[in-house]
Design an enzyme around this catalytic site. Structure first.
Site, PDB file in Angstrom:
ATOM      1  CG  HIS A 499       7.630  -8.309   2.698  1.00 54.20           C
ATOM      2  ND1 HIS A 499       6.078  -8.104   3.100  1.00 54.20           N
ATOM      3  CD2 HIS A 499       7.168  -7.418   1.487  1.00 54.20           C
ATOM      4  CE1 HIS A 499       5.855  -7.242   2.948  1.00 54.20           C
ATOM      5  NE2 HIS A 499       5.952  -6.823   1.906  1.00 54.20           N
ATOM      6  CD  GLU A 500       9.666  -6.084  -0.832  1.00 56.29           C
ATOM      7  OE1 GLU A 500       8.296  -6.182  -2.523  1.00 56.29           O
ATOM      8  OE2 GLU A 500       9.331  -5.561  -0.506  1.00 56.29           O
ATOM      9  CG  HIS A 503       4.800  -8.456  -2.778  1.00 49.87           C
ATOM     10  ND1 HIS A 503       3.869  -8.452  -2.421  1.00 49.87           N
ATOM     11  CD2 HIS A 503       4.937  -7.686  -1.914  1.00 49.87           C
ATOM     12  CE1 HIS A 503       3.135  -7.941  -1.473  1.00 49.87           C
ATOM     13  NE2 HIS A 503       4.273  -7.299  -1.172  1.00 49.87           N
ATOM     14  CD  GLU A 528       2.104  -5.307   0.729  1.00 48.43           C
ATOM     15  OE1 GLU A 528       2.642  -6.036   1.289  1.00 48.43           O
ATOM     16  OE2 GLU A 528       2.658  -4.533   0.037  1.00 48.43           O
TER      17      GLU A 528
END
Length: 714
Positions: A499-500, A503, A528
């Site tokens: 997930h990170e 980003h 997101e």
């Protein structure tokens, strides 16, 4: 003015697996370039000491003042936008660096100086946000047809909107009020987050045997006397002391206790304590709500939610509310069915036909049900996910999708803030270096407690031949078992890492003319989306088999096991989605229109929980006082659900058939990641996935939920 820019989870043998470890560019150990002079923190020469933040601010203000004078003398032109973006870049470099330092640096002097620098530069923003000459220059550039590119036109528009969010179009006294309120909100938000770290709460558990043996070493031993009435003397001896454990109730520890401790009373105590701290934040939150509402009123908005959502794709509170209520109704029956299933399982396990299901039961019994139904053992799953192999998996993913490679590069003396930190460059064979990534992966005292992506420097075009490369940091809190060569991740941590990383890729692969739009500097509704998209990669067998290998045998993770993990994941999907809807409604409601008679936040949250979840509210608890998204997002938490819908559609329409192909990667990069915030998000999503990805509702946009519902079997 600059607020937009500041916003800101079988082919190899054992010998081959060992070789993979030794040659991994991600090997997590310290290194520094020998014989190189100290360059300063993050490579900024001014940050060779904590006090360097003072000069960092001074230089940023000095350069920005020069640019302010320069802009005020320019005729309407593209140069106005370029110079304004340089101001933004100069100020952001201080704020972003200070924010990362405050959250990760082990040296208190650095942290304290970064804290002071952050507040000083925010105060300087007051000057920028109220500078009429800058505002007039932007308005003229926007309206006089001198902007030659779509991105420049969008930059002018967003800069003007940001100025007006600061009240520059209001009478002077009102504008000053708005800026003072924004400063107050920033101070209160910092206090809210500090209270969470200062007061995580704890419970004392006696005897220590009530905590599983494999968890006991994490907690502080405590002792209490065992009175002996037959003894005249009450002196304590070892035989008359009972050993217990002091269990912290911070979010991470509480999650583990609720999932793994079989003793229901221990879970109850931990749940109640963990959801009743920090008590001080009840008052802080009420002050934030009233201050934000006062700000919204001055800006002629019905509520702060209305003020915050207006610039986004959703455009209005009514659009977001209808989206959340519709989604809540769609999943309600399935969530209620899941609740009954958990309750019946508890009654079976406890042999109590009338036992109620309590909030502190959820994680424990759902975990047990998943393990039982699919024969899942968390330790076996973790054996396939040593941290170094997970990082190697991210490297392979980037190579497959984008033809780019991560290379480990030495950190220069003074550049790193901790010996565990490593630095990587993302390199493309034709394009050269694309950006730089710091990894700070291990938990330590005083460090930001979660996982997050931090910007240090945004990308921007400096000239026709020169591009300022982005620099970001990925901060996690994985356990670092000293004396052990390997950190193993549970699969939830793997998902968080991916997930990170989504980003980080958004930041590293964007190629915008202006840093104002670099990477994650996008409208909140889509921020997101890349992170949610890359979570899918953490669950797909075709991806996992490339790196998830048994640490001893080198065998790839079995397809059968991955299928079982996915089946277990979907068991209570409606319950989890219901929880996210509930969180979004809390955020929207607390900052919504304020009633004539004020209500306390506890009763508001309790009512929303009863209306939109199957679970009861526990009297005396106030979980929302450590929900820091109320501060960071402020009426924007709904964006997680928007992004989840967008990501589900992108995955099913673009990625699912061949998730690792270069054609898939080319589409993700060229039609989404490279644009950052420079392109209208509605147009970008339609071009990427097709018109069906979004729907118009009133004056705003909502995502299509059909792919998410399909994924959940609704």
């Amino acid at each position: 003015m600059l607020s937009r820019a500041l916003r800101l989870r079988r082919a190899a043998s054992a010998a081959a697996a060992a070789a993979l470890s030794s040659r991994s560019c991600f090997d997590v150990s310290t290194s520094a370039a020998a014989g190189v002079a100290d360059t300063g923190l993050y490579g900024f020469p001014v940050l060779k000491t904590g006090k360097g933040f003072r000069r960092f601010v001074d230089e940023a203000i000095e350069r920005s003042n020069e640019l302010v004078s320069y802009v005020s003398q320019l005729p309407p032109s593209m140069e106005i936008i370029r110079a304004m973006d340089e101001i933004s870049d100069t100020v952001c470099s201080v704020i972003d660096s200070a924010e990362l330092c405050r959250n990760t640096h082990p040296d208190r002097e650095y942290v304290e100086e970064a804290d002071k620098a952050s507040m000083r530069i925010y105060e300087y923003l007051h000057f920028l946000n109220t500078n009429i000459s800058l505002y007039n220059a932007i308005v003229k550039a926007e309206t006089e047809g001198v902007l030659l590119t779509e991105e420049a036109q969008r930059a002018a528009y967003t800069l003007r909107v940001d100025f007006e969010k600061g009240g520059i179009h209001l009478p002077t006294d009102k504008m000053e009020q708005v800026n003072q309120l924004n400063l107050k909100i920033a101070h209160l938000g910092r206090k809210f987050n500090e209270n969470i770290m200062i007061d995580p709460g704890s419970v004392d558990i006696y005897p220590s045997s009530r905590i599983p043996k494999n968890m006991q070493h994490h907690f502080k031993p405590i002792y209490r006397a065992i009175p002996d009435s037959s003894e005249k003397s009450r002196e304590l001896t070892d035989s008359k002391r009972e050993k217990g454990l002091r269990v912290p109730t911070d979010s991470s520890t509480l999650s583990s206790v609720l999932k793994w401790v079989s003793d229901a009373e221990v879970r109850r105590q931990a749940y109640i304590k963990g959801n009743s701290v920090p008590h001080a934040n009840l008052g802080v939150l009420e002050e934030i709500i009233s201050t934000r509402h006062e700000l919204a009123q001055i800006m002629q908005c019905k509520s702060y939610s209305d003020f915050a959502i207006r610039p986004n794709m959703a455009a209005s509170v009514d659009v977001v509310t209808s989206f959340l209520i519709d989604l809540s109704k769609t999943i309600k029956d399935k969530a209620n069915e899941e609740f009954r299933t958990i309750k019946n399982f508890k009654r079976q396990m406890c042999n109590e036909k009338t036992a109620d299901l309590e909030p502190w039961d959820e994680a424990y019994f759902t975990g047990m049900m998943k393990s039982s139904a699919y024969d899942l053992d968390s330790s076996i799953i973790a054996s396939y996910f040593p941290l170094y192999q997970c990082l190697e998996g991210l490297k392979l993913l980037v190579e497959s999708l984008f033809g780019a490679t991560f290379h480990r590069i030495p950190v220069t003396p003074g550049e790193s803030w901790h010996p565990d930190v490593i630095k990587l460059s993302l390199h493309h064979p034709q394009e050269g270096d694309l950006g730089f990534l710091y990894l700070d992966l291990y938990s330590r005292k005083g460090k930001y407690p979660g996982c997050a992506h931090f910007a240090i420097r945004g990308g921007r075009r400096i000239s026709e031949t020169e591009y300022q490369l982005p620099i970001v940091a990925l901060v996690c809190n994985f356990p670092n078992k000293h004396g052990s060569s390997t950190t193993r991740l549970n699969h939830w941590d793997v998902e968080t890492l991916f997930h990170e990383f989504g980003h980080a890729l958004h930041s590293l692969l964007s190629r915008t003319d202006y840093q104002h739009f670099s990477g994650t500097r996008v409208v909140l509704d889509v921020a997101e989306t890349p992170s949610n998209l890359f979570e899918y990669y953490a669950w797909d067998y075709r991806v996992l088999r490339t790196f998830a290998r048994d640490e001893i045998t080198g065998d790839a993770i079995p397809e059968k096991l991955v299928k079982a993990m996915n089946d277990a994941r979907s068991m209570f999907a409606a319950t989890e989605l219901q929880r996210q809807i509930f969180y979004s409604l809390i955020d929207l409601t607390l900052f919504g229109e304020q009633p004539a008679t004020a209500r306390d936040t506890i009763s508001i949250v309790a009512d929303l929980k009863r209306q939109h979840t199957s679970w009861k509210h526990v009297e005396g608890t106030h979980w929302h006082t450590h929900f820091n998204h109320l501060i960071n997002y402020g009426a924007g938490y709904y964006s997680y659900l928007y992004a989840r819908c967008f990501a589900a559609t992108i995955w099913q329409e673009i990625c699912q058939d061949d998730p690792l192909s270069q054609s898939t990667g080319a589409a993700i990069r060229a039609k989404f990641l490279q644009h950052g915030g420079a392109k209208n998000p509605t147009d970008m999503l339609k071009d990427f996935v097709g018109n069906g990805v979004i729907k118009n509702r009133g004056d705003g946009i909502i995502p299509d939920i059909s792919c998410l519902c399909k994924e959940m079997g609704l």
